[in-house]
Enzyme design. Structure first.
Site, PDB file in Angstrom:
ATOM      1  N   HIS A 117      13.720 -12.838  -6.664  1.00  0.00           N
ATOM      2  CA  HIS A 117      13.184 -11.502  -6.402  1.00  0.00           C
ATOM      3  C   HIS A 117      12.262 -11.517  -5.180  1.00  0.00           C
ATOM      4  O   HIS A 117      12.437 -10.738  -4.235  1.00  0.00           O
ATOM      5  CB  HIS A 117      12.432 -11.006  -7.649  1.00  0.00           C
ATOM      6  CG  HIS A 117      12.346  -9.513  -7.753  1.00  0.00           C
ATOM      7  ND1 HIS A 117      11.785  -8.869  -8.831  1.00  0.00           N
ATOM      8  CD2 HIS A 117      12.744  -8.527  -6.925  1.00  0.00           C
ATOM      9  CE1 HIS A 117      11.856  -7.568  -8.664  1.00  0.00           C
ATOM     10  NE2 HIS A 117      12.432  -7.330  -7.509  1.00  0.00           N
ATOM     11  N   ASN A 127      -1.340  -9.553  -3.027  1.00  0.00           N
ATOM     12  CA  ASN A 127      -0.464  -9.722  -1.873  1.00  0.00           C
ATOM     13  C   ASN A 127       0.099  -8.369  -1.459  1.00  0.00           C
ATOM     14  O   ASN A 127      -0.213  -7.339  -2.060  1.00  0.00           O
ATOM     15  CB  ASN A 127       0.680 -10.688  -2.205  1.00  0.00           C
ATOM     16  CG  ASN A 127       0.246 -12.142  -2.264  1.00  0.00           C
ATOM     17  OD1 ASN A 127      -0.603 -12.579  -1.493  1.00  0.00           O
ATOM     18  ND2 ASN A 127       0.821 -12.891  -3.188  1.00  0.00           N
ATOM     19  N   HIS A 183      -3.187 -19.267   2.681  1.00  0.00           N
ATOM     20  CA  HIS A 183      -3.882 -18.107   3.267  1.00  0.00           C
ATOM     21  C   HIS A 183      -4.895 -18.543   4.332  1.00  0.00           C
ATOM     22  O   HIS A 183      -5.959 -17.946   4.481  1.00  0.00           O
ATOM     23  CB  HIS A 183      -4.580 -17.277   2.180  1.00  0.00           C
ATOM     24  CG  HIS A 183      -3.646 -16.715   1.158  1.00  0.00           C
ATOM     25  ND1 HIS A 183      -2.998 -15.502   1.322  1.00  0.00           N
ATOM     26  CD2 HIS A 183      -3.239 -17.196  -0.034  1.00  0.00           C
ATOM     27  CE1 HIS A 183      -2.237 -15.267   0.259  1.00  0.00           C
ATOM     28  NE2 HIS A 183      -2.362 -16.284  -0.573  1.00  0.00           N
ATOM     29  N   TRP A 193       7.110  -3.466 -13.026  1.00  0.00           N
ATOM     30  CA  TRP A 193       7.215  -2.449 -14.064  1.00  0.00           C
ATOM     31  C   TRP A 193       7.918  -1.243 -13.444  1.00  0.00           C
ATOM     32  O   TRP A 193       7.387  -0.651 -12.483  1.00  0.00           O
ATOM     33  CB  TRP A 193       5.848  -2.024 -14.553  1.00  0.00           C
ATOM     34  CG  TRP A 193       5.070  -3.044 -15.330  1.00  0.00           C
ATOM     35  CD1 TRP A 193       5.437  -4.324 -15.613  1.00  0.00           C
ATOM     36  CD2 TRP A 193       3.777  -2.849 -15.912  1.00  0.00           C
ATOM     37  NE1 TRP A 193       4.449  -4.936 -16.341  1.00  0.00           N
ATOM     38  CE2 TRP A 193       3.421  -4.062 -16.546  1.00  0.00           C
ATOM     39  CE3 TRP A 193       2.891  -1.774 -15.957  1.00  0.00           C
ATOM     40  CZ2 TRP A 193       2.206  -4.223 -17.215  1.00  0.00           C
ATOM     41  CZ3 TRP A 193       1.690  -1.931 -16.624  1.00  0.00           C
ATOM     42  CH2 TRP A 193       1.354  -3.135 -17.256  1.00  0.00           C
ATOM     43  N   ASN A 199       1.619  -2.150   2.115  1.00  0.00           N
ATOM     44  CA  ASN A 199       0.963  -1.890   0.844  1.00  0.00           C
ATOM     45  C   ASN A 199       0.247  -3.136   0.350  1.00  0.00           C
ATOM     46  O   ASN A 199       0.484  -4.254   0.822  1.00  0.00           O
ATOM     47  CB  ASN A 199       1.983  -1.455  -0.212  1.00  0.00           C
ATOM     48  CG  ASN A 199       2.620  -0.114   0.094  1.00  0.00           C
ATOM     49  OD1 ASN A 199       2.050   0.706   0.805  1.00  0.00           O
ATOM     50  ND2 ASN A 199       3.809   0.107  -0.445  1.00  0.00           N
TER      51      ASN A 199
END
Length: 503
Positions: free
Chosen positions: A190, A144, A71, A299, A209
């Site tokens: 993923h 993130n 970062h 989730w 987001n």
């Protein structure tokens, strides 16, 4: 010709400061000449007594501090978080105390793998780190722009980051390093699918987001716990940059996201995000079909719907980048009563490492730096050390326990009690269903065009790796969805034939 706010910064300063201040040394003595060194005659040697020069150069020689290991390239802005919905049944955290409550916030965006001078439009996850300055101390939500991460065990983190950096001999980015690790650790599937999909290159920081990513624990005023995930949905709408356009911006506008954010705020176009949570009871967590503390999985919102909480608004640019962005430091261990860690392995690993790296970069007293300093005074038994900016807690006792009214513990801050049993060993989590959610992402989330771009982006990068690594990746994504593996192989074949034709 009109200029944007970022380009016109120096002129704006001049308008706001019509009369120059007096030029001084670091000890605030006036400087009579800031252009010429002190010498014996016009051609003679410079004198050691030239403190103005020595003061200037000794500061210049020490301007740089170590950049962040990850970062490193980032931007930040300040603003506020406002509660719009009551969630007191879930948490006693003061930041969520009542509808209408506002809390000062600093938010730092970043790329992850690149160095401080790397382009903003690289294909990379984006950091989304928030500092809430509350009356119970600073709460750092260090996330993130994706709800998941590459790995689920913190032991892998240093090696994973090394593969994102540079080859130890060539000092070049190395596709073999990247894809070797990714292919050997299929839990990365993923996040890699997000990385090479459309959202792998967001259009600036305002149009993406943010996520806490990890599972956390909330505790209410009855000491009742519940597990939670944090989401921040952009109110500007999701916008991304195509790979071919990002390639151009990498060379022509490497600070694209920084400039976009600065100008938007300077023009009064304040970016905002809707803050939401998901919750899962302890009983649901025990019975769920997958490990709810596995950060490589989401989730499902059909089972655990988003609950609205508030709005986060950025309305102020930093006055000084180094003071308020480069020194802005976050740590997931910085929580407040009502918010606690879960058994998430990656979260547990991060609780230590962030403060440790800040003590290396900024010094042991990095939380004295104004941008990191809590609203309420620090009252404890930590003393001295480099960079002690405050009064060092004056004449108060510096040991505990004591009989002389030094700071005393607050039993109301006692954390919720968890009972844990199990075998103490190094548990292997490498085969914990690495593909089912990734297959759902391919089939249910992406449309045909998004799937095609994902395959093209992935194959374009993967084609630079060894053939056996390409095969391993095709096999991995074939386990996510047979069609995905087939398309990836077809695109790799197409690229190879095109290269052969040029020989």
């Amino acid at each position: 010709m009109s200029r944007d706010a970022a380009s016109d910064q120096a002129q704006s300063w001049k308008r706001d400061h019509p009369k120059p201040e007096r030029y001084t040394t670091s000890h605030s003595a006036p400087v009579e000449d800031g252009l010429n060194a002190l010498t014996v005659g016009s051609r003679g040697p410079q004198l050691l007594q030239d403190h103005v020069y020595l003061d200037l150069m000794s500061a210049f020689d020490r301007e740089r501090i170590p950049e962040r290991v990850v970062h490193a390239k980032g931007s930040a802005a300040m603003g506020y978080f406002e509660v719009t919905h009551d969630i007191s049944k879930y948490t006693k955290a003061c930041v969520f105390k009542e509808i209408g409550k506002r809390t000062k916030v600093a938010l730092r965006f970043s790329t992850v793998g690149g160095e401080k001078g790397s382009p903003d439009t690289a294909r990379d996850p984006r950091g989304f780190a928030m500092k809430f300055y509350t009356e119970d101390g600073n709460w750092d939500l260090v996330g993130n722009n994706t709800p998941i991460f590459f790995i689920r065990d913190p032991m892998l983190f240093p090696s994973f980051i090394h593969t994102q950096k540079r080859n130890p001999q060539t000092n070049l980015k190395d596709p073999d390093m990247f894809w070797d690790f990714i292919s050997l650790r299929p839990e990365t599937s993923h996040q890699v699918s997000f990385l090479f999909g459309d959202r792998g290159i967001p259009d600036g920081y305002r149009h993406m987001n943010g996520y806490g990513s990890h599972t956390f624990k909330l505790v209410n005023d009855k000491n009742e716990p519940i597990y939670c995930k944090f989401h921040l949905k952009t109110n500007q709408g999701i916008k991304n940059i195509l790979a071919k356009d990002a390639d151009v911006l990498n060379g022509t506008e490497p600070d694209y996201s920084q400039k976009d954010l600065f100008n938007a705020i300077a023009e009064g176009n304040f970016p905002s995000w809707s803050f939401k949570i998901q919750v899962m009871t302890y009983d649901q967590a025990k019975k769920h079909r997958f490990n709810p503390f596995d950060v490589t999985k989401v989730w499902p919102q059909a089972e655990f719907p988003l609950i609205p909480v508030g709005q986060l608004v950025l309305n102020k640019n930093p006055d000084n980048y180094f003071a308020e962005v480069e020194q802005l430091a976050f740590c997931p261990a910085h929580m407040i009563p009502g918010i606690e860690p879960s058994p998430d392995k990656m979260l547990q690993g991060r609780l230590f490492s962030y403060s440790d790296t800040h003590r290396h970069r900024l010094g042991v007293n990095y939380q004295h730096i104004p941008v990191n300093s809590p609203l309420t005074p620090q009252r404890n038994y930590q003393r001295d050390g480099p960079g002690c900016y405050h009064d060092n807690q004056g004449s108060a006792p510096n040991y505990f326990p004591n009989s002389f009214n030094g700071p005393q513990p607050d039993v109301s801050a006692r954390p919720n009690i968890d009972v844990v049993t199990g075998d103490i060993t190094r548990h292997d989590s490498s085969s914990h269903d690495n593909f089912s959610q990734v297959g759902d992402f391919w089939r249910k989330v992406l449309d045909e065009g998004a799937r095609r771009r994902l395959v093209e982006n992935m194959a374009g990068h993967l084609s630079g790796a060894q053939a056996f690594l390409q095969k391993r990746m095709v096999d991995n994504y074939g386990q996510c969805d047979k069609n995905w593996g087939e398309q990836l192989q077809d695109e790799l074949d197409k690229i190879r034939k095109a290269k052969d034709a040029k020989l």
